[in-house]
Design a protein around this motif. Sequence first.
Motif, PDB file in Angstrom:
ATOM      1  N   SER A 180      25.023  17.261  79.366  1.00  0.00           N
ATOM      2  CA  SER A 180      26.423  17.691  79.314  1.00  0.00           C
ATOM      3  C   SER A 180      26.461  19.204  79.473  1.00  0.00           C
ATOM      4  N   GLY A 181      26.983  19.658  80.592  1.00  0.00           N
ATOM      5  CA  GLY A 181      26.978  21.082  80.908  1.00  0.00           C
ATOM      6  C   GLY A 181      27.998  21.925  80.173  1.00  0.00           C
ATOM      7  N   GLU A 182      29.007  21.297  79.568  1.00  0.00           N
ATOM      8  CA  GLU A 182      30.061  22.078  78.911  1.00  0.00           C
ATOM      9  C   GLU A 182      30.249  21.764  77.431  1.00  0.00           C
ATOM     10  N   MET A 183      30.159  20.518  77.056  1.00  0.00           N
ATOM     11  CA  MET A 183      30.421  20.156  75.666  1.00  0.00           C
ATOM     12  C   MET A 183      29.151  20.232  74.826  1.00  0.00           C
ATOM     13  N   SER A 184      29.326  20.470  73.532  1.00  0.00           N
ATOM     14  CA  SER A 184      28.183  20.516  72.624  1.00  0.00           C
ATOM     15  C   SER A 184      27.682  19.104  72.359  1.00  0.00           C
ATOM     16  N   GLU A 185      26.453  19.037  71.846  1.00  0.00           N
ATOM     17  CA  GLU A 185      25.892  17.720  71.532  1.00  0.00           C
ATOM     18  C   GLU A 185      26.719  16.998  70.466  1.00  0.00           C
ATOM     19  N   MET A 186      27.340  17.749  69.534  1.00  0.00           N
ATOM     20  CA  MET A 186      28.190  17.125  68.513  1.00  0.00           C
ATOM     21  C   MET A 186      29.454  16.531  69.137  1.00  0.00           C
ATOM     22  N   ILE A 215      18.535  23.913  75.705  1.00  0.00           N
ATOM     23  CA  ILE A 215      17.463  24.355  76.611  1.00  0.00           C
ATOM     24  C   ILE A 215      17.522  25.866  76.810  1.00  0.00           C
ATOM     25  N   GLY A 216      17.828  26.559  75.714  1.00  0.00           N
ATOM     26  CA  GLY A 216      17.790  28.019  75.718  1.00  0.00           C
ATOM     27  C   GLY A 216      18.978  28.694  76.377  1.00  0.00           C
ATOM     28  N   GLY A 217      20.111  28.016  76.436  1.00  0.00           N
ATOM     29  CA  GLY A 217      21.312  28.612  77.018  1.00  0.00           C
ATOM     30  C   GLY A 217      21.315  28.650  78.537  1.00  0.00           C
ATOM     31  N   LYS A 218      20.354  27.966  79.140  1.00  0.00           N
ATOM     32  CA  LYS A 218      20.244  27.940  80.602  1.00  0.00           C
ATOM     33  C   LYS A 218      20.926  26.702  81.158  1.00  0.00           C
ATOM     34  N   ASN A 219      21.312  26.774  82.413  1.00  0.00           N
ATOM     35  CA  ASN A 219      21.792  25.578  83.094  1.00  0.00           C
ATOM     36  C   ASN A 219      20.606  24.727  83.499  1.00  0.00           C
ATOM     37  N   LEU A 220      20.841  23.441  83.568  1.00  0.00           N
ATOM     38  CA  LEU A 220      19.812  22.495  83.960  1.00  0.00           C
ATOM     39  C   LEU A 220      19.392  22.722  85.410  1.00  0.00           C
TER      40      LEU A 220
END
Length: 170
Positions: A75-81, A134-139
């Motif tokens: 999920s590129g925008e939403m948090s895991e929660m 993943i350290g604030g990086k995009n996948l």
Amino acid sequence: YAGDRLEWARKIAQHEGERLGISTGFELLDDVLGGLLPGEDLIVIMARPGQGKSWTIDKMLATAWQNGESVLLYSGEMSEMQVGARIDTLLSNVSINSITKGIWNGAQLEKYEQHIQAMTEAENSLVVVTPFMIGGKNLTPAMLDSMVSKYKPTVVGIDQLSLMNESYPS
């Protein structure tokens, strides 16, 4: 590869009338596609913001997980929660307001606790990954490949493909 196709057709014939793939959770889509066929399908959902793309992929992946498949969602925008709460709502039928705003009625919290216990004990996995994780990086494709090797999901969902970066600069 004519012989391979014949063998493939024979395997399908053994399951006459059954869905061949993994249910999407949408009956009409399953009827048209035969479900998601592992190693075969790539589905791209495009629409304007706020039209339900993320909800649709969450529903498809929640259904796959509920049916015993292992799932990986980026999920590129939403948090895991946030993603977890959406998926919990889809699987447990507990209101999103209960989970995210603490608005519970008597039986709802117990129902949610039972759902979380069942998820914890399940043999199949439902892994959510976000840029923060993943350290604030995009996948990147290389990162995705690494995650697929690590988690071995049957189904992979990418929410916000547009936020992926290249593995190597062009």
